[in-house]
Design a protein around this motif. Structure first.
Motif, PDB file in Angstrom:
ATOM      1  N   ALA A 182      25.440 -14.662 -36.728  1.00 45.47           N
ATOM      2  CA  ALA A 182      26.926 -14.360 -37.230  1.00 45.47           C
ATOM      3  C   ALA A 182      27.582 -15.767 -37.567  1.00 45.47           C
ATOM      4  CB  ALA A 182      27.397 -14.036 -35.808  1.00 45.47           C
ATOM      5  N   ASP A 183      28.867 -15.624 -38.163  1.00 43.99           N
ATOM      6  CA  ASP A 183      29.695 -16.821 -38.597  1.00 43.99           C
ATOM      7  C   ASP A 183      29.328 -17.960 -37.594  1.00 43.99           C
ATOM      8  OD1 ASP A 183      31.351 -18.601 -39.740  1.00 43.99           O
ATOM      9  OD2 ASP A 183      32.611 -17.041 -40.016  1.00 43.99           O
ATOM     10  N   PRO A 184      28.625 -18.905 -37.976  1.00 39.45           N
ATOM     11  CA  PRO A 184      28.543 -19.881 -37.079  1.00 39.45           C
ATOM     12  C   PRO A 184      29.691 -20.750 -36.534  1.00 39.45           C
ATOM     13  CG  PRO A 184      27.624 -20.562 -39.153  1.00 39.45           C
ATOM     14  CD  PRO A 184      28.175 -19.248 -39.292  1.00 39.45           C
ATOM     15  N   ARG A 185      30.969 -20.606 -37.350  1.00 39.65           N
ATOM     16  CA  ARG A 185      32.207 -21.055 -37.117  1.00 39.65           C
ATOM     17  C   ARG A 185      32.769 -20.193 -35.949  1.00 39.65           C
ATOM     18  NH1 ARG A 185      32.581 -25.060 -40.671  1.00 39.65           N
ATOM     19  NH2 ARG A 185      31.775 -24.578 -42.466  1.00 39.65           N
ATOM     20  N   LYS A 186      32.293 -19.043 -35.615  1.00 34.61           N
ATOM     21  CA  LYS A 186      32.984 -18.160 -34.774  1.00 34.61           C
ATOM     22  C   LYS A 186      32.525 -17.882 -33.548  1.00 34.61           C
ATOM     23  CE  LYS A 186      36.701 -17.528 -37.195  1.00 34.61           C
ATOM     24  NZ  LYS A 186      36.786 -16.364 -38.366  1.00 34.61           N
ATOM     25  N   VAL A 187      31.137 -17.775 -33.366  1.00 31.86           N
ATOM     26  CA  VAL A 187      30.310 -17.424 -32.347  1.00 31.86           C
ATOM     27  C   VAL A 187      29.586 -18.653 -31.528  1.00 31.86           C
ATOM     28  CG1 VAL A 187      29.817 -14.775 -33.096  1.00 31.86           C
ATOM     29  CG2 VAL A 187      28.041 -16.877 -33.238  1.00 31.86           C
ATOM     30  N   LYS A 188      29.362 -18.560 -30.355  1.00 29.85           N
ATOM     31  CA  LYS A 188      28.909 -19.680 -29.566  1.00 29.85           C
ATOM     32  C   LYS A 188      27.452 -20.177 -29.850  1.00 29.85           C
ATOM     33  CE  LYS A 188      32.044 -19.707 -25.592  1.00 29.85           C
ATOM     34  NZ  LYS A 188      32.151 -18.186 -25.202  1.00 29.85           N
ATOM     35  N   PRO A 190      24.968 -19.016 -32.409  1.00 26.30           N
ATOM     36  CA  PRO A 190      24.437 -18.573 -33.658  1.00 26.30           C
ATOM     37  C   PRO A 190      23.012 -19.049 -33.819  1.00 26.30           C
ATOM     38  CG  PRO A 190      25.882 -20.316 -34.246  1.00 26.30           C
ATOM     39  CD  PRO A 190      25.929 -19.996 -32.628  1.00 26.30           C
ATOM     40  N   GLN A 191      22.131 -18.093 -34.476  1.00 28.50           N
ATOM     41  CA  GLN A 191      20.654 -18.553 -34.789  1.00 28.50           C
ATOM     42  C   GLN A 191      20.613 -18.666 -36.224  1.00 28.50           C
ATOM     43  OE1 GLN A 191      17.847 -16.475 -32.087  1.00 28.50           O
ATOM     44  NE2 GLN A 191      18.909 -17.131 -30.363  1.00 28.50           N
ATOM     45  N   LYS A 192      19.882 -19.518 -36.582  1.00 31.68           N
ATOM     46  CA  LYS A 192      19.724 -19.930 -37.969  1.00 31.68           C
ATOM     47  C   LYS A 192      18.555 -18.888 -38.422  1.00 31.68           C
ATOM     48  CE  LYS A 192      18.612 -23.373 -41.444  1.00 31.68           C
ATOM     49  NZ  LYS A 192      18.658 -24.799 -41.694  1.00 31.68           N
ATOM     50  N   LEU A 193      18.780 -18.130 -39.534  1.00 35.06           N
ATOM     51  CA  LEU A 193      17.484 -17.548 -39.827  1.00 35.06           C
ATOM     52  C   LEU A 193      16.533 -18.337 -40.906  1.00 35.06           C
ATOM     53  CD1 LEU A 193      19.462 -14.228 -40.576  1.00 35.06           C
ATOM     54  CD2 LEU A 193      17.944 -14.659 -38.549  1.00 35.06           C
ATOM     55  N   GLU A 194      15.257 -18.433 -40.604  1.00 41.35           N
ATOM     56  CA  GLU A 194      14.466 -19.012 -41.654  1.00 41.35           C
ATOM     57  C   GLU A 194      14.493 -18.263 -43.073  1.00 41.35           C
ATOM     58  OE1 GLU A 194      10.172 -20.198 -41.087  1.00 41.35           O
ATOM     59  OE2 GLU A 194      11.048 -20.602 -39.307  1.00 41.35           O
ATOM     60  N   GLU A 195      14.411 -16.870 -42.657  1.00 40.93           N
ATOM     61  CA  GLU A 195      14.449 -15.943 -43.896  1.00 40.93           C
ATOM     62  C   GLU A 195      14.984 -14.537 -43.528  1.00 40.93           C
ATOM     63  OE1 GLU A 195       9.752 -16.439 -45.323  1.00 40.93           O
ATOM     64  OE2 GLU A 195       9.959 -15.128 -43.803  1.00 40.93           O
ATOM     65  N   ILE A 196      15.344 -13.779 -44.731  1.00 38.85           N
ATOM     66  CA  ILE A 196      15.933 -12.781 -44.434  1.00 38.85           C
ATOM     67  C   ILE A 196      15.692 -11.947 -45.732  1.00 38.85           C
ATOM     68  CG2 ILE A 196      18.320 -13.596 -45.441  1.00 38.85           C
ATOM     69  CD1 ILE A 196      19.538 -11.654 -43.344  1.00 38.85           C
TER      70      ILE A 196
END
Ligand code: ADP
Ligand code: ASP
Ligand code: MG
Length: 401
Positions: A182-188, A190-196
């Motif tokens: 989710a927007d890392p500036r908005k939620v507590k 957030p998990q970074k995706l290695e791939e999508i």
């Protein structure tokens, strides 16, 4: 030697220090022996500022042609400044406006689509050993008028160059270090995706995750351009967007939100052909309709409610009101205080319970759902805009925690 396309967004070149930071990233790639083509956006909030300037002259907005002429100036400033910075680092460089780089588009000012790219000039500059800095978000139509590709369009410029030049890599540098759940500036948390995958990224982008423009993802999928989203401020790996990814760990890839316009046409005749008439008029005005809800007919009338992008609200109302052979209805109402919150993840249809989990999270937070729409890869709900951030937070918590 590889050909690498890099795109830097507005915040990455917002001031002189950032411009030099980007210049160094580019120079390092060039000194490693690679051909480098760079796409750059207007500095910081320049595009928004230019739109405000236009409103000072004409509050209704001038003609779309003149607005494009104005907005493309933002990117012209950045390509020149970035090229000057690279010159000071001692590397050969040339800046090109969209038309010089060969971007031919259709004539829909403000939302133009790329029709072709004549790569001759770019190839000749590369053969001279130049780094190329291209103005993003712009092109030229068949009447030699300047066009823009729509907000966030520089991502699409970069992917289009990568596809037409058969680049080895296409890197989208921005102010976060990848695509998150989710927007890392908005939620507590957030998990970074290695791939999508392209499909998941396309949904997320279309549903409001502005980190990539949705058209750029569509094009990357079509031409199989592997994308990387990474930070211009920290040198570390980002998120790879591609056709297939390693074993899926999580079903839900992300939560996104967008503000939309909800339009209701009340008291339509309950006879065949009404929906066709309405949506045909909208499609002829190039209006993208999203969620549609039709009530069950009662007393020979029915209501149709649908959503469109806020930027198309006026055009949509105009399209309905100007229907030539008249569409009888009691009234039209619309609201811009509406948000769409969505969860995205491939394989949702084979996992029952995703919808109920989402609805439960919203219920626990006391958030009312106005409309629901589902597909095999996403579930979206329409809610009051003032609860949008809260809704993203609780839904993200429910699935990702
Ligand atoms: P640029 O100017 O580089 O094009 P944008 O502002 O268009 O940058 O996009 C980057 C922003 O996208 C981030 O600052 C972040 O707040 C936002 N964003 C929204 N959703 C996501 C997400 N799922 N992952 C990462 N960033 C996201
Ligand atoms: N400068 C344009 C915008 O703000 C294009 C872009 O940033 O991609 O929308
Ligand atoms: Mg952007």
């Amino acid at each position: 030697m590889s050909l690498i396309v890099k795109k830097f967004g507005g915040s990455s070149v917002a001031n002189a220090e950032r411009v030099f930071n980007v210049a160094n990233i580019i120079a390092d790639e060039y000194r490693n022996g690679n051909d480098v083509i760079v796409v750059v956006s207007a500095q910081g909030d320049t595009t928004d500022d230019l739109i405000e300037k236009a409103k000072e002259i004409n509050p209704k907005g001038g003609s779309k042609r003149e607005l494009d002429m104005l907005l493309t100036a933002g990117e012209q400033i950045s390509i020149a400044l970035l090229s000057m910075a690279i010159e000071t680092l001692g590397c050969p460089v040339i800046s090109l406006l969209g038309w010089q780089a060969g971007f031919n588009t259709d004539s829909h000012h403000g939302v133009a689509r790329i029709k072709s790219i004549n790569t001759e000039r770019m190839r000749s500059e590369l053969s001279k050993g130049n780094i190329i800095i291209v103005a993003g978000f712009q092109g030229i139509n068949k009447y030699d008028d300047i066009t823009t590709l729509g907000r966030g369009g520089s991502d699409t410029s970069a992917v289009a160059i990568a596809a037409s030049m058969k680049a080895d890599r296409c890197q989208i540098y921005t102010d976060v270090d990848g695509v998150y759940t989710a927007d890392p500036r908005k939620v507590k948390n957030p998990q970074k995706l290695e791939e999508i995958t392209y499909d998941e990224m396309l949904e997320l982008a279309t549903l409001g995750a502005q980190v990539l423009n949705n058209r750029s993802v569509e094009m990357a999928k079509k031409y199989n351009v592997k994308l990387e989203v990474l930070s211009s401020l920290e040198r570390k790996p980002g998120t790879i967007v591609k056709e297939t990814v390693k074993m899926e760990k999580t079903l839900i890839k992300g939560v996104a939100k967008d503000t939309v316009t909800r339009i209701s046409v009340i008291g339509l005749k309950d006879t065949p052909g009404i929906a066709f008439k309405l949506f045909n008029a909208l499609s002829q005005h190039k209006i993208n309709v999203d969620i549609i809800l039709q009530s069950v007919g009662r007393d020979a009338t029915k209501d149709i409610t649908f959503t469109v992008a806020q930027a198309q609200c006026d055009d949509a109302l105009e399209a309905i009101k100007s229907l030539e052979d008249g569409l009888e209805y009691k009234e039209i109402s619309y609201s811009n205080d509406t948000a769409k919150v969505s969860v995205v993840g491939a394989g949702m249809e084979s996992h029952p319970g995703v919808a109920s989990k989402m609805f439960e999270a919203l219920y626990d937070a006391g958030i009312n759902i106005q409309m629901i729409s589902t597909s095999e890869i996403k579930i979206s709900v329409l809610i009051d805009a003032k609860y949008a951030d809260k809704a993203v937070e609780v839904v993200h918590n429910a699935f990702i925690g």
